[in-house]
Design a protein around this motif. Structure first.
Motif, PDB file in Angstrom:
ATOM      1  N   PHE C  96      -6.567  -9.938 -19.915  1.00  0.00           N
ATOM      2  CA  PHE C  96      -5.380  -9.995 -20.763  1.00  0.00           C
ATOM      3  C   PHE C  96      -5.211 -11.289 -21.559  1.00  0.00           C
ATOM      4  CE2 PHE C  96      -4.093  -6.914 -17.469  1.00  0.00           C
ATOM      5  CZ  PHE C  96      -3.823  -5.849 -18.305  1.00  0.00           C
ATOM      6  N   LEU C  97      -6.015 -12.295 -21.281  1.00  0.00           N
ATOM      7  CA  LEU C  97      -5.793 -13.569 -21.966  1.00  0.00           C
ATOM      8  C   LEU C  97      -6.986 -13.909 -22.846  1.00  0.00           C
ATOM      9  CD1 LEU C  97      -4.288 -15.565 -18.974  1.00  0.00           C
ATOM     10  CD2 LEU C  97      -3.076 -14.861 -21.035  1.00  0.00           C
ATOM     11  N   GLU C  98      -6.701 -14.628 -23.927  1.00  0.00           N
ATOM     12  CA  GLU C  98      -7.763 -15.135 -24.785  1.00  0.00           C
ATOM     13  C   GLU C  98      -7.886 -16.628 -24.532  1.00  0.00           C
ATOM     14  OE1 GLU C  98      -9.834 -13.425 -26.511  1.00  0.00           O
ATOM     15  OE2 GLU C  98      -8.787 -11.581 -25.944  1.00  0.00           O
ATOM     16  N   PHE C  99      -9.116 -17.107 -24.359  1.00  0.00           N
ATOM     17  CA  PHE C  99      -9.281 -18.540 -24.136  1.00  0.00           C
ATOM     18  C   PHE C  99     -10.717 -18.922 -24.475  1.00  0.00           C
ATOM     19  CE2 PHE C  99      -9.801 -16.152 -20.251  1.00  0.00           C
ATOM     20  CZ  PHE C  99     -10.975 -16.636 -19.702  1.00  0.00           C
ATOM     21  N   PRO C 100     -10.942 -20.179 -24.787  1.00  0.00           N
ATOM     22  CA  PRO C 100     -12.289 -20.613 -25.139  1.00  0.00           C
ATOM     23  C   PRO C 100     -13.255 -20.407 -23.969  1.00  0.00           C
ATOM     24  CG  PRO C 100     -10.682 -22.312 -25.675  1.00  0.00           C
ATOM     25  CD  PRO C 100      -9.956 -21.275 -24.894  1.00  0.00           C
ATOM     26  N   LEU C 101     -14.490 -20.087 -24.279  1.00  0.00           N
ATOM     27  CA  LEU C 101     -15.572 -19.923 -23.288  1.00  0.00           C
ATOM     28  C   LEU C 101     -15.383 -18.702 -22.387  1.00  0.00           C
ATOM     29  CD1 LEU C 101     -16.093 -23.624 -22.132  1.00  0.00           C
ATOM     30  CD2 LEU C 101     -17.276 -22.387 -23.943  1.00  0.00           C
ATOM     31  N   LYS C 102     -14.489 -17.795 -22.802  1.00  0.00           N
ATOM     32  CA  LYS C 102     -14.207 -16.635 -21.960  1.00  0.00           C
ATOM     33  C   LYS C 102     -15.474 -15.838 -21.639  1.00  0.00           C
ATOM     34  CE  LYS C 102     -11.503 -12.363 -22.308  1.00  0.00           C
ATOM     35  NZ  LYS C 102     -10.313 -11.757 -22.902  1.00  0.00           N
ATOM     36  N   ARG C 103     -16.277 -15.563 -22.655  1.00  0.00           N
ATOM     37  CA  ARG C 103     -17.448 -14.715 -22.423  1.00  0.00           C
ATOM     38  C   ARG C 103     -18.459 -15.389 -21.519  1.00  0.00           C
ATOM     39  NH1 ARG C 103     -19.123 -11.303 -27.607  1.00  0.00           N
ATOM     40  NH2 ARG C 103     -20.737 -10.803 -26.097  1.00  0.00           N
ATOM     41  N   ILE C 104     -18.644 -16.686 -21.738  1.00  0.00           N
ATOM     42  CA  ILE C 104     -19.615 -17.400 -20.899  1.00  0.00           C
ATOM     43  C   ILE C 104     -19.146 -17.389 -19.454  1.00  0.00           C
ATOM     44  CG2 ILE C 104     -20.595 -19.679 -20.427  1.00  0.00           C
ATOM     45  CD1 ILE C 104     -20.501 -20.159 -23.452  1.00  0.00           C
ATOM     46  N   PHE C 158      -8.184  -3.172 -14.805  1.00  0.00           N
ATOM     47  CA  PHE C 158      -7.040  -3.703 -15.558  1.00  0.00           C
ATOM     48  C   PHE C 158      -7.142  -3.312 -17.031  1.00  0.00           C
ATOM     49  CE2 PHE C 158      -6.177  -7.628 -12.656  1.00  0.00           C
ATOM     50  CZ  PHE C 158      -5.871  -6.764 -11.632  1.00  0.00           C
ATOM     51  N   ARG C 159      -8.362  -3.367 -17.549  1.00  0.00           N
ATOM     52  CA  ARG C 159      -8.525  -3.095 -18.980  1.00  0.00           C
ATOM     53  C   ARG C 159      -8.224  -1.650 -19.332  1.00  0.00           C
ATOM     54  NH1 ARG C 159     -12.661  -6.309 -22.095  1.00  0.00           N
ATOM     55  NH2 ARG C 159     -13.613  -4.322 -22.558  1.00  0.00           N
ATOM     56  N   GLN C 160      -8.204  -0.795 -18.323  1.00  0.00           N
ATOM     57  CA  GLN C 160      -7.907   0.599 -18.623  1.00  0.00           C
ATOM     58  C   GLN C 160      -6.417   0.856 -18.795  1.00  0.00           C
ATOM     59  OE1 GLN C 160     -10.100   2.833 -15.723  1.00  0.00           O
ATOM     60  NE2 GLN C 160     -12.012   2.313 -16.739  1.00  0.00           N
ATOM     61  N   LEU C 161      -5.597  -0.137 -18.474  1.00  0.00           N
ATOM     62  CA  LEU C 161      -4.173   0.008 -18.783  1.00  0.00           C
ATOM     63  C   LEU C 161      -4.045   0.145 -20.294  1.00  0.00           C
ATOM     64  CD1 LEU C 161      -2.070  -2.629 -16.833  1.00  0.00           C
ATOM     65  CD2 LEU C 161      -2.297  -0.208 -16.407  1.00  0.00           C
ATOM     66  N   PRO C 162      -3.214   1.070 -20.764  1.00  0.00           N
ATOM     67  CA  PRO C 162      -3.036   1.184 -22.211  1.00  0.00           C
ATOM     68  C   PRO C 162      -2.539  -0.140 -22.793  1.00  0.00           C
ATOM     69  CG  PRO C 162      -1.961   2.998 -21.053  1.00  0.00           C
ATOM     70  CD  PRO C 162      -2.434   2.042 -20.015  1.00  0.00           C
ATOM     71  N   ARG C 163      -3.072  -0.509 -23.949  1.00  0.00           N
ATOM     72  CA  ARG C 163      -2.693  -1.764 -24.571  1.00  0.00           C
ATOM     73  C   ARG C 163      -1.189  -1.808 -24.847  1.00  0.00           C
ATOM     74  NH1 ARG C 163      -4.590  -4.101 -30.415  1.00  0.00           N
ATOM     75  NH2 ARG C 163      -3.580  -2.210 -31.131  1.00  0.00           N
ATOM     76  N   GLU C 164      -0.615  -0.627 -25.103  1.00  0.00           N
ATOM     77  CA  GLU C 164       0.807  -0.591 -25.449  1.00  0.00           C
ATOM     78  C   GLU C 164       1.687  -1.083 -24.309  1.00  0.00           C
ATOM     79  OE1 GLU C 164      -1.283   1.809 -25.941  1.00  0.00           O
ATOM     80  OE2 GLU C 164      -1.254   2.231 -28.092  1.00  0.00           O
ATOM     81  N   LEU C 165       1.240  -0.857 -23.060  1.00  0.00           N
ATOM     82  CA  LEU C 165       2.057  -1.324 -21.937  1.00  0.00           C
ATOM     83  C   LEU C 165       2.179  -2.845 -21.989  1.00  0.00           C
ATOM     84  CD1 LEU C 165       1.023   0.804 -18.845  1.00  0.00           C
ATOM     85  CD2 LEU C 165       2.946   1.086 -20.390  1.00  0.00           C
ATOM     86  N   HIS C 166       1.067  -3.484 -22.343  1.00  0.00           N
ATOM     87  CA  HIS C 166       1.103  -4.937 -22.453  1.00  0.00           C
ATOM     88  C   HIS C 166       1.955  -5.350 -23.650  1.00  0.00           C
ATOM     89  CE1 HIS C 166      -0.907  -8.973 -23.252  1.00  0.00           C
ATOM     90  NE2 HIS C 166      -0.231  -9.099 -22.139  1.00  0.00           N
TER      91      HIS C 166
END
Lengths: 340, 299, 273
Positions: C96-104, C158-166
């Motif tokens: 649910f969060l965006e942050f630097p180096l997330k993928r790594i 968690f990612r399967q929660l619909p985006r709209e709920l967030h």
């Protein structure tokens, strides 16, 4: 009171190299039911999410009331949103779903109870309060989603295709309910849809978008009677406006448009055609005809059911037309106003 | 001036790092650091007498250990162990799952029984079989006419197959559950269609069921091989690597060299080799899983 | 006619297999109820006409099973809670969060799946000694308090929660912690339960690591405790088996209570990939 309820000024939104919104300017008046209309992928939902604060514009200014909200958190914008798939919390009862935004705002339990009951009553949800969303019909779920937005008593509602998951009959019912609701509480609504019938029947004004570019803004009558270009002309009205190459006052390179209701079956008509398709809707028939002199062009005719002789497929028939005729530049596709 | 939304972004990043931190501290201390350290320890030769300093010998220790029988023999024993356990385990699991797939009265009781060994641990299974295979009092020893002596677990030929059998029994529950889930995922209409087309039961099984569950079969094979190379408890409890090293599988050898001989250099080299083997197997598993996703999409 | 013969045959096979599968467990129970001499008696007793129950109390106290089980319960419960907590937190950040180096950082979490604990025992054993954790609970718990597979499975869930709920929660003014507690956790109970069972069983069944880092009865887990028990005299096999049954019993109970979550947890890897 502010002069505009929502205003977007030169709003751009890019995702990498894709342009979702291209310099969009929109002004929504207070208390207006404003519809953003366009095919899927035209950027209308992006515009809505930018207003709600769920997306940030790449450039441009967003105002709600007099306030520039670019830097304001979604929760502080006083905007309530209704989602296409309702976004109800499946593990919470209807009551808990409706009071969810109030709990976040730490509204007292007494006040919460009062407002939930009030909203539930106005949407006929009193008997559903202790059930879970999974036990409700589509229409009831939609009402709960509405209730959750209304209970906040926001300045602005934004609605993202809220009726598109309902079946046809319910959609018509809910349409009427939404209009009714809007008339009652008079809050500004920004409403996104791809359904031109919804736009025409509900909107005070309609903005039509295509590929992130605003095509036209106007009242339903405006956009129907004076479409700004061939896209608007073709998008609004069912069946769509007939568009064919032609000329204007001897000037070639024109596209001539005529609404299907302005074309008539007429044995003495000057246009010879052959019928390729007949759709009967009960109250009227849509007849598609191929022009004899130009095999490329198909003309739709709206034939009222009062006409007893409906032609069959393959039959040769003659047509006549009446005003108004629309003329579009075949290069810019813009409509040319004719001086008469 | 920092805008409100940018401040939110920074706050969210900070929150994200706080949320990830606990897991990462543990990963750093107990996964990544020791992994690198194991490579590194493999380059130091441990002196024959305690108290002397360790000597840096670089990669030469890798080549000497990996070509020596003290590594190659356990590697071969592990390979044999995998060959004994994996195919038999999968075939038995699948066979029983097929037998219990049909709806019959009381089938749930059978399914519960077949799944039941999932509740046993390696240690529980090993101790039970240890008593059954005991040369003087064990029931199995009695049945095969053995009294006294070294018993099956002391027999150089039969010790490893016996340990493998214990593992197959202990893993049967898991294999059964896995294969039953796979069988349940085969759409009935495909089998019905084949039946209508006149395919016999055997033909339906090999031409439709097996290809459709092949991703699960691959998956079971890979994790079977991986856990086979990680076998330790059953060896420690049943044979301690004996008789005469015939059940001295790779991990047991690493344990002995490290714990009994205190030779961190040699055991680290072997641990690195085990790691490489397991990584190759895991990569193979990922590739197969990708193919599985592909199958599913095509369906 | 043919069908009934085939059905009968099917039952015969099912019964034979069931007997083979159950036999070791059955005989373990029988022998735990006999005396040491009776076990060695030939022909062997296959049904205890006069069951002796004292082997269980002997295993419990004399065989230290009580102590071992207590240690195992403490270790497994705490390991599960810790792994669950760290995994839920990390999975939330990745979902649910965006942050630097997330993928790594996510790739690093996945990379831990490639490193089995068996490979790193040598330096980890030294780390435990340096930290002074030899023969302590932290040595048994902390190395397993984070789980790459847990982070992966929970993030997927968690990612399967619909985006709209967030989105709706953001618009309503719910912060991340409250969204996690009020929405994400309740809606992911199934996967959280499955992972909890998986983590508990993994911890409960550990053998090599507890063997390495403990050497006192007070901190031995039940799996390693069975090793001590196995070393009893051949004429005490009834106690050995009683202890083994006591060691297995909690898991049989868990299997019985959480059958569905267990199957889901065990097959999660297979289904999810």
């Amino acid at each position: 009171m502010a002069s505009t309820a929502i205003s977007l000024e030169s709003v751009n939104k890019r995702y990498g190299s894709t342009v979702a919104l291209d310099s969009l300017n929109l002004q929504v008046e207070p208390g207006e039911f404003f519809v953003l209309l366009g095919p899927s992928g035209c950027g209308k939902t992006t515009a809505l999410r930018i207003v709600a604060g769920l997306e940030t514009p790449t450039t441009g200014t967003v105002r709600i009331g007099d306030r520039v909200v670019n830097d304001i958190e979604p929760k502080d914008r006083d905007v309530a949103m209704v989602f296409q798939n309702y976004a109800l919390y499946p593990h919470l009862t209807v009551r808990r779903n409706i009071e969810f935004p109030l709990r976040a705002r730490r509204v007292s339990s007494h006040e919460r109870e009062r407002r939930v009951m009030e909203v539930a009553e106005s949407l006929q949800l009193e008997d559903q309060l202790n059930r879970k969303p999974g036990q409700l019909s589509g229409g009831q779920r939609q009402r709960v989603a509405l209730a959750r937005a209304i209970v906040r008593e926001p300045n602005v509602f934004v609605m993202d295709e809220p009726l598109s998951n309902l079946d046809a009959r319910l959609r018509v019912e809910m349409r009427a309910e939404l209009i009714d609701l809007h008339l009652k509480n008079g809050t500004t609504v920004l409403y996104v849809t791809h359904d031109q019938v919804e736009a025409m029947t509900m909107g005070d004004r309609i903005a039509i978008l295509k590929d992130g570019v605003l095509q036209q803004v106007g009242t339903p009558k405006d956009v129907y009677d004076r479409p700004a270009n061939t896209f608007v002309a073709g998008f609004i009205g069912n069946p769509p406006m007939n568009l064919m190459p032609g000329e204007l006052l001897g000037e070639p390179g024109m596209i001539v448009g005529i609404r299907p209701e302005n074309v008539f079956l007429d044995d003495n008509g000057s246009i010879e055609t052959r019928v390729t398709l007949v759709e009967s809707l009960g109250h009227e028939h849509h007849v598609a005809c191929r022009l004899n002199y130009d095999n490329e062009t198909i003309v739709f005719v709206r034939v009222p059911s009062t006409v007893s002789q409906v032609p069959g497929i393959g039959e040769s028939i003659r047509l006549s037309i009446t005003e108004p005729l629309y003329h579009f530049d075949s290069v810019t596709l813009e409509r040319k106003a004719i001086k008469t | 001036m920092i805008s409100g939304r940018r401040r939110t972004r920074i706050r969210n990043s900070a929150l994200a790092y706080v949320m990830i931190l606990p897991a990462f501290v543990i990963f750093m201390i107990f996964v990544f650091y020791p992994l690198v350290k194991t490579f590194y320890l493999g380059m130091y030769r441990v002196p024959p007498f305690p108290g002397l300093p360790q000597k840096y010998v670089g990669l030469s220790q890798y080549s000497s250990v990996l070509s020596h029988s003290e590594f190659l023999t356990p590697l071969w024993d592990s390979t044999l162990y995998v060959l004994f356990t994996v195919p038999a385990g999968i075939i038995l699991g699948l066979g029983i799952a097929v037998l219990a797939h049909r709806h019959l009265a009381g089938i749930r009781i059978f399914r519960t029984i077949f799944s039941s060994t999932i509740a046993t641990s390696v240690a529980v299974a090993s101790v039970i079989f240890f008593t059954l295979l005991d040369p003087t009092t064990g029931l199995f020893s009695y049945w095969i006419g053995q009294r006294g002596g070294v018993g099956i677990l002391g027999n150089p030929t039969w010790a490893l197959p016996a340990v493998a059998t214990v593992s197959i029994w202990q893993n049967l529950g898991f294999a059964f559950i896995l294969m039953s889930a796979a069988l349940n995922s085969v759409p009935d209409d495909l089998l019905d269609a084949a039946a209508v087309d006149g395919a016999s039961g055997t033909r339906r099984f090999f031409r439709i069921t097996v290809p459709l569950i092949s991703p699960t079969l691959f998956f079971a094979m890979i994790i079977g091989v991986i856990s086979g190379f990680q076998a330790f408890g059953q060896i420690d409890l049943l044979t301690q690597g004996g008789p005469d090293g015939h059940t001295n599988v790779l991990l047991y050898q690493i344990y002995t060299v490290f714990f009994t001989n205190a030779d961190t250099g040699t055991s680290s080299v072997m641990a690195v080799a085990l790691f490489v083997i397991l990584v190759l197997l895991t990569i193979a598993q990922f590739l197969l899983v990708q193919r599985k996703v592909f199958y599913a999409d095509k369906r | 006619m043919r069908t009934s013969v085939r059905t009968a045959l099917r039952y015969v096979f099912l019964i034979i297999i069931a007997l083979v599968v159950l036999f070791p467990i059955y005989i373990a129970v029988v022998n735990s109820l006999l005396s040491g001499q009776q076990i060695a008696h030939r022909p062997p007793t296959l049904f205890p006409l006069h069951p002796l129950w004292n082997s269980f109390s002997l295993a419990w106290s004399f065989g230290h099973l009580g102590t071992y089980l207590r240690t195992s319960v403490i270790v497994s419960v705490l390991t599960t809670l810790a792994a669950l907590t760290t995994s839920v937190l990390a999975a939330y950040a990745f979902a649910f969060l965006e942050f630097p180096l997330k993928r790594i950082m996510f790739s690093l979490c996945l990379a831990t799946l490639m490193v089995p604990a068996e490979v790193t025992i040598i330096p980890n054993f030294r780390t435990i000694q340096i930290l002074g954790w030899y023969n302590t609970y932290p040595a048994l718990i902390i190395p397993f308090a984070a789980s790459g597979i847990g982070i992966f499975l929970l993030r997927q869930s968690f990612r399967q929660l619909p985006r709209e709920l967030h989105d709706a929660a953001v618009l309503d003014g719910y912060g991340h912690w409250r969204f996690l507690v009020r929405v994400v956790l309740p809606l992911n109970r199934a996967m959280i339960g499955a992972f909890a069972i998986f983590a508990f069983l993994s911890s409960w069944n550990q053998y090599l690591w507890p063997l390495l880092v403990t050497n006192s009865d007070s901190h031995r887990t039940v799996q390693v405790g069975l090793r001590q028990l196995e070393g009893l005299n051949p004429d005490q096999q009834n106690i050995v088996l009683a202890g083994t049954i006591l060691a297995a019993l909690p898991i049989f109970l868990i299997l019985f209570i959480f059958q569905r979550q267990l199957v889901r947890g065990l097959t999660a890897g297979a289904v999810k990939g």
